[in-house]
Design an enzyme around this catalytic site. Sequence first.
Site, mmCIF file in Angstrom:
data_model
loop_
_atom_site.group_PDB
_atom_site.id
_atom_site.type_symbol
_atom_site.label_atom_id
_atom_site.label_comp_id
_atom_site.label_asym_id
_atom_site.label_seq_id
_atom_site.Cartn_x
_atom_site.Cartn_y
_atom_site.Cartn_z
ATOM 1 N N CYS A 12 218.582 103.707 77.902
ATOM 2 C CA CYS A 12 218.605 103.100 79.159
ATOM 3 C C CYS A 12 218.884 104.023 80.290
ATOM 4 O O CYS A 12 218.735 103.556 81.631
ATOM 5 C CB CYS A 12 219.976 102.238 79.006
ATOM 6 N N HIS B 148 221.255 100.082 86.396
ATOM 7 C CA HIS B 148 220.649 99.621 85.192
ATOM 8 C C HIS B 148 221.314 98.127 84.854
ATOM 9 O O HIS B 148 222.485 97.889 85.096
ATOM 10 C CB HIS B 148 221.153 100.474 84.181
ATOM 11 N N ASN C 114 218.208 93.203 79.298
ATOM 12 C CA ASN C 114 218.278 94.583 79.384
ATOM 13 C C ASN C 114 216.729 95.356 78.830
ATOM 14 O O ASN C 114 216.311 95.246 77.903
ATOM 15 C CB ASN C 114 219.364 95.227 78.493
HETATM 16 N N1 ACO Z 1 226.102 84.302 70.456
HETATM 17 C C1 ACO Z 1 227.625 83.910 70.155
HETATM 18 N N2 ACO Z 1 228.600 84.924 69.920
HETATM 19 C C2 ACO Z 1 228.504 86.165 69.681
HETATM 20 C C3 ACO Z 1 226.998 86.845 70.026
HETATM 21 C C4 ACO Z 1 225.861 85.877 70.358
HETATM 22 N N3 ACO Z 1 224.756 86.099 70.768
HETATM 23 N N4 ACO Z 1 227.209 88.044 70.050
HETATM 24 C C5 ACO Z 1 228.158 88.218 69.486
HETATM 25 N N5 ACO Z 1 228.919 87.287 69.564
HETATM 26 C C6 ACO Z 1 230.370 86.970 69.031
HETATM 27 C C7 ACO Z 1 230.967 88.309 68.191
HETATM 28 O O1 ACO Z 1 230.652 88.056 67.017
HETATM 29 C C8 ACO Z 1 232.291 88.143 68.597
HETATM 30 O O2 ACO Z 1 232.890 87.163 67.614
HETATM 31 P P1 ACO Z 1 234.441 87.452 66.958
HETATM 32 O O3 ACO Z 1 235.237 87.641 68.051
HETATM 33 O O4 ACO Z 1 234.459 86.190 65.988
HETATM 34 O O5 ACO Z 1 234.110 88.657 66.237
HETATM 35 C C9 ACO Z 1 232.518 87.698 69.910
HETATM 36 O O6 ACO Z 1 231.292 86.968 70.201
HETATM 37 C C10 ACO Z 1 232.710 88.716 70.899
HETATM 38 O O7 ACO Z 1 232.072 89.996 70.777
HETATM 39 P P2 ACO Z 1 232.015 91.097 71.596
HETATM 40 O O8 ACO Z 1 231.371 92.015 71.208
HETATM 41 O O9 ACO Z 1 233.517 91.619 71.751
HETATM 42 O O10 ACO Z 1 231.647 90.278 73.020
HETATM 43 P P3 ACO Z 1 231.851 91.068 74.550
HETATM 44 O O11 ACO Z 1 232.310 90.221 75.435
HETATM 45 O O12 ACO Z 1 232.081 92.698 74.681
HETATM 46 O O13 ACO Z 1 230.248 90.954 74.816
HETATM 47 C C11 ACO Z 1 228.070 92.391 75.028
HETATM 48 C C12 ACO Z 1 229.261 91.440 73.917
HETATM 49 C C13 ACO Z 1 227.490 91.297 75.714
HETATM 50 C C14 ACO Z 1 227.218 93.070 74.087
HETATM 51 C C15 ACO Z 1 229.074 93.169 75.729
HETATM 52 O O14 ACO Z 1 229.711 94.102 75.180
HETATM 53 C C16 ACO Z 1 227.934 94.309 76.480
HETATM 54 O O15 ACO Z 1 227.267 94.067 77.424
HETATM 55 N N6 ACO Z 1 228.240 95.703 76.188
HETATM 56 C C17 ACO Z 1 227.475 96.691 76.712
HETATM 57 C C18 ACO Z 1 225.960 96.584 76.374
HETATM 58 C C19 ACO Z 1 225.197 97.822 77.264
HETATM 59 O O16 ACO Z 1 225.526 98.044 78.336
HETATM 60 N N7 ACO Z 1 224.459 98.737 76.685
HETATM 61 C C20 ACO Z 1 224.108 100.005 77.027
HETATM 62 C C21 ACO Z 1 222.557 100.068 77.565
HETATM 63 S S1 ACO Z 1 221.801 99.703 76.131
HETATM 64 C C22 ACO Z 1 220.767 101.014 75.765
HETATM 65 O O17 ACO Z 1 220.869 102.234 76.110
HETATM 66 C C23 ACO Z 1 219.622 100.628 74.904
#
Ligand code: ACO
Length: 323
Positions: free
Chosen positions: A114, A250, A280
């Site tokens: 990314c 990004h 993304n």
């Molecule tokens: N729908 C419903 N629930 C979901 C989903 C979904 N699509 N995905 C995850 N959940 C659930 C999880 O299972 C978890 O449930 P639990 O509490 O029962 O275990 C809950 O939602 C919370 O999950 P988290 O991962 O803690 O949620 P968070 O608020 O952190 O959001 C996200 C997740 C959107 C992925 C966020 O962490 C994020 O954006 N992270 C960074 C991503 C990023 O910037 N990547 C970098 C670049 S990518 C690259 O280099 C290829």
Amino acid sequence: MAGRSVVVGVGHYLPERIVPNSEFEKTLDTSDEWIRSRSGIERRHFAADGETTSDLATNAAEAALADAGLTAEDIDAIVLATSTADLTFPSAATMVQARLGMTHGFAFDVQAVCAGFVFALSNANALIVSGQAKRVLVIGAETFSRIMDWTDRSTCVLFGDGAGALVLELQEGEGTAQDRGILSTDLNSDGRYKDLLYVDGGVSTQSTGHLRMQGNQVFRHAVEKLAKTAETALGRAGLGSSDVDWIVPHQANIRIIQGTAKKMGLPMDNVVVTVQDHGNTSAASIPLALSVGKQRGQIKPGDLIVTEAIGGGLAWGAVVLRW
Ligand code: ACO
């Protein structure tokens, strides 16, 4: 006087098929509400069967050349950021070179996931200021839909396909922060964080693999590292946050974008946001946002822009440029 890499053209391409969040509700335990509130994403584009990264990249390159009023004849080099090239080799960049009818110069891919576009821009700038090329096409293009695990709701709802491109041209500046063009860059990586974000396959392991991400861990690193790299790059140009007209980040998650802007002391009015429409798109997200930001009338000549990105590696960085 100083040689500067000035943006003289920008363009993008998005595949036709638009997939709203509601589509995932049919096959996964997820909801439009969860995806919007956790990521800011409302829809994304997916490439058609048989449509590849070099196809998207070629379309974006043609749009950027048209915007610059140039042809492939005028270009010395192509630097293409991607983690989803059509083939193991040759590079997607050389495939674009051929598609553009360009039989001179050189082309190569850059892989920093990314953060790829920031790494590509920095490399293209180095080619220009060191006298190896006068005009460079810098492209970010991805088909991340091809490395999704469609049963993993925590990743497959977040990514999309697309491409964006810039034409950089050597122009003489005064050597001050008032010059147009790239003013400074900052690149970083730390391979200890591999397990936070990776694809569990590859040529040497004899498979394509799927993207795996510990999203909340990546999130924890993102805001802090992005604000720091942006401030470091600004400092190298003798500038600070208050000089910035636009953050073009990004586009991974609206909450990361908001958190980074807040840490830099800037309001969201100074941020170009496209994550709601593209998801993304990895290395394509920054050139896509630059192109859309210009089309919307947000980015204007003379504006000071800081782009910043983080991704698998971890790899992260920033580029400061005057449009
Ligand atoms: N729908 C419903 N629930 C979901 C989903 C979904 N699509 N995905 C995850 N959940 C659930 C999880 O299972 C978890 O449930 P639990 O509490 O029962 O275990 C809950 O939602 C919370 O999950 P988290 O991962 O803690 O949620 P968070 O608020 O952190 O959001 C996200 C997740 C959107 C992925 C966020 O962490 C994020 O954006 N992270 C960074 C991503 C990023 O910037 N990547 C970098 C670049 S990518 C690259 O280099 C290829």
